[in-house]
Design a protein around this motif. Structure first.
Motif, PDB file in Angstrom:
ATOM      1  N   HIS A 151      10.310  -0.046  -7.003  1.00  0.00           N
ATOM      2  CA  HIS A 151       8.872   0.228  -6.977  1.00  0.00           C
ATOM      3  C   HIS A 151       8.578   1.685  -6.632  1.00  0.00           C
ATOM      4  O   HIS A 151       9.316   2.333  -5.892  1.00  0.00           O
ATOM      5  CB  HIS A 151       8.183  -0.669  -5.946  1.00  0.00           C
ATOM      6  N   ASP A 152       7.484   2.176  -7.169  1.00  0.00           N
ATOM      7  CA  ASP A 152       6.960   3.487  -6.813  1.00  0.00           C
ATOM      8  C   ASP A 152       6.237   3.350  -5.476  1.00  0.00           C
ATOM      9  O   ASP A 152       5.218   2.661  -5.377  1.00  0.00           O
ATOM     10  CB  ASP A 152       6.004   3.961  -7.908  1.00  0.00           C
ATOM     11  N   LEU A 153       6.752   4.003  -4.449  1.00  0.00           N
ATOM     12  CA  LEU A 153       6.156   3.854  -3.118  1.00  0.00           C
ATOM     13  C   LEU A 153       4.715   4.356  -3.058  1.00  0.00           C
ATOM     14  O   LEU A 153       3.953   3.937  -2.170  1.00  0.00           O
ATOM     15  CB  LEU A 153       7.011   4.574  -2.075  1.00  0.00           C
ATOM     16  N   LYS A 154       4.321   5.205  -4.015  1.00  0.00           N
ATOM     17  CA  LYS A 154       2.934   5.663  -4.030  1.00  0.00           C
ATOM     18  C   LYS A 154       1.974   4.510  -4.326  1.00  0.00           C
ATOM     19  O   LYS A 154       0.790   4.579  -4.000  1.00  0.00           O
ATOM     20  CB  LYS A 154       2.764   6.761  -5.076  1.00  0.00           C
ATOM     21  N   GLU A 155       2.500   3.459  -4.970  1.00  0.00           N
ATOM     22  CA  GLU A 155       1.667   2.285  -5.258  1.00  0.00           C
ATOM     23  C   GLU A 155       1.516   1.372  -4.041  1.00  0.00           C
ATOM     24  O   GLU A 155       0.726   0.433  -4.075  1.00  0.00           O
ATOM     25  CB  GLU A 155       2.283   1.464  -6.398  1.00  0.00           C
ATOM     26  N   ALA A 188      -3.929   2.759   1.017  1.00  0.00           N
ATOM     27  CA  ALA A 188      -5.083   3.120   0.196  1.00  0.00           C
ATOM     28  C   ALA A 188      -5.231   2.211  -1.021  1.00  0.00           C
ATOM     29  O   ALA A 188      -6.345   2.010  -1.525  1.00  0.00           O
ATOM     30  CB  ALA A 188      -4.965   4.577  -0.257  1.00  0.00           C
ATOM     31  N   GLN A 189      -4.129   1.651  -1.505  1.00  0.00           N
ATOM     32  CA  GLN A 189      -4.185   0.783  -2.689  1.00  0.00           C
ATOM     33  C   GLN A 189      -4.759  -0.590  -2.360  1.00  0.00           C
ATOM     34  O   GLN A 189      -5.336  -1.247  -3.228  1.00  0.00           O
ATOM     35  CB  GLN A 189      -2.774   0.630  -3.283  1.00  0.00           C
ATOM     36  N   GLY A 190      -4.554  -1.059  -1.151  1.00  0.00           N
ATOM     37  CA  GLY A 190      -5.140  -2.326  -0.738  1.00  0.00           C
ATOM     38  C   GLY A 190      -4.255  -3.534  -0.989  1.00  0.00           C
ATOM     39  O   GLY A 190      -3.359  -3.518  -1.829  1.00  0.00           O
ATOM     40  N   ARG A 191      -4.544  -4.596  -0.253  1.00  0.00           N
ATOM     41  CA  ARG A 191      -3.730  -5.810  -0.293  1.00  0.00           C
ATOM     42  C   ARG A 191      -3.720  -6.481  -1.668  1.00  0.00           C
ATOM     43  O   ARG A 191      -2.680  -6.931  -2.146  1.00  0.00           O
ATOM     44  CB  ARG A 191      -4.244  -6.784   0.771  1.00  0.00           C
ATOM     45  N   TYR A 195      -4.119  -5.168  -4.636  1.00  0.00           N
ATOM     46  CA  TYR A 195      -3.279  -4.407  -5.568  1.00  0.00           C
ATOM     47  C   TYR A 195      -1.805  -4.636  -5.261  1.00  0.00           C
ATOM     48  O   TYR A 195      -0.993  -4.831  -6.173  1.00  0.00           O
ATOM     49  CB  TYR A 195      -3.600  -2.909  -5.475  1.00  0.00           C
ATOM     50  N   HIS A 196      -1.454  -4.624  -3.985  1.00  0.00           N
ATOM     51  CA  HIS A 196      -0.059  -4.867  -3.598  1.00  0.00           C
ATOM     52  C   HIS A 196       0.404  -6.243  -4.071  1.00  0.00           C
ATOM     53  O   HIS A 196       1.533  -6.408  -4.543  1.00  0.00           O
ATOM     54  CB  HIS A 196       0.099  -4.752  -2.081  1.00  0.00           C
ATOM     55  N   SER A 197      -0.472  -7.234  -3.959  1.00  0.00           N
ATOM     56  CA  SER A 197      -0.124  -8.578  -4.420  1.00  0.00           C
ATOM     57  C   SER A 197       0.154  -8.585  -5.917  1.00  0.00           C
ATOM     58  O   SER A 197       1.094  -9.237  -6.389  1.00  0.00           O
ATOM     59  CB  SER A 197      -1.257  -9.563  -4.095  1.00  0.00           C
ATOM     60  N   ARG A 198      -0.645  -7.843  -6.682  1.00  0.00           N
ATOM     61  CA  ARG A 198      -0.437  -7.777  -8.130  1.00  0.00           C
ATOM     62  C   ARG A 198       0.887  -7.091  -8.468  1.00  0.00           C
ATOM     63  O   ARG A 198       1.580  -7.487  -9.409  1.00  0.00           O
ATOM     64  CB  ARG A 198      -1.601  -7.047  -8.807  1.00  0.00           C
ATOM     65  N   VAL A 199       1.228  -6.063  -7.707  1.00  0.00           N
ATOM     66  CA  VAL A 199       2.492  -5.350  -7.931  1.00  0.00           C
ATOM     67  C   VAL A 199       3.671  -6.312  -7.824  1.00  0.00           C
ATOM     68  O   VAL A 199       4.524  -6.391  -8.721  1.00  0.00           O
ATOM     69  CB  VAL A 199       2.667  -4.192  -6.929  1.00  0.00           C
TER      70      VAL A 199
END
Length: 245
Positions: A45-49, A53-56, A58-62
């Motif tokens: 994974h790209d740690l910038k994602e 700031a990206q939020g929970r 978005y993290h779940s979608r990743v």
């Protein structure tokens, strides 16, 4: 986890690049191949994602997207081969562990270094824990220390290790050997293998026996037996039609 996108996984990397090199079209080829150009097979994974700031959501979608890719590899009806020439870390190591066959160059290495940046490689651990012995997986996950291609071979993370100059030739040779077989027979075999691996012994034997009976109803199942008895090469129809019920 590094510059130039380094064959990362995740939604943004998937939009920017195929991330895995030269896959094959499933309805035209019998084998899917994952490869990459450069010194890194996949850095995960790209740690910038993954910043706050990206939020929970978005993290779940990743992680949902990544999990869907890994399960798809095992669910599609064609064998998937990883051709690894370089570093495979975190979700990149997970990708190798998820593939049906993995051929690596002797310069390759494999790691789950998330623990060293405060993010335990929990999802990579699902695939890796099913590919290597538990204590090997735990050492990789708890220390983040990389293992060599030879150690990966010893523990079952990869199928074969060759020198870099022979990597593509050997990977394609395996793919060609698979392509010499009947497509529906291989598809049936892959599906039942993954299914029975998740079952207890008795249930696994029951699943496998049912699959062999089903295999015998396929046109290519009967063609292969006839060819063997007649001492000739089989001529595969690659049809899912049944020869009998």
């Amino acid at each position: 986890m590094g510059p130039s996108w380094y064959n990362q996984t995740g939604p943004r990397a998937q939009k920017k690049s195929d991330g895995t090199g030269d896959g094959r079209v499933m309805d035209q080829f019998l084998v899917e191949q994952f490869a990459a150009r450069g010194p890194v097979f996949s850095a995960g994974h790209d740690l910038k994602e993954l910043t706050a700031a990206q939020g929970r959501d978005y993290h779940s979608r990743v992680f949902q997207t990544c999990s869907e890719v890994m399960t798809l590899i095992q669910d599609i009806p064609v064998p998937v081969i990883a051709m690894v020439n370089g570093i495979a870390t975190a979700a990149g190591c997970q990708l190798v562990a998820s593939c049906d066959i993995a051929v690596a160059s002797d310069k390759s290495s494999f790691a789950t270094p998330g623990v060293n940046v405060g993010l335990f490689c929990s999802t990579p651990g699902v695939a890796i824990g099913r590919a290597v012995p538990r204590k090997v997986a735990m050492e990789m996950l708890f220390t983040g220390h990389p293992i060599s291609a030879q150690d990966a071979l010893l523990h079952g993370l990869v199928s074969k290790v060759v020198c870099e100059e022979q990597l593509e030739e050997e990977t394609l040779a395996i793919a060609r050997r698979v392509c010499e077989c009947s497509r529906p027979v291989v598809a049936l075999g892959k599906a039942v293998f993954h299914r029975q691996m998740a079952q207890g012994r008795d249930a696994a034997y029951a699943s496998a026996a049912t699959a062999m009976v089903e295999n015998l109803t396929l046109q290519d199942g009967q063609e292969g037996i006839r060819a063997f008895l007649e001492k000739r090469k089989p001529v595969w129809s690659n049809s899912t039609e049944k020869s009998h019920t």
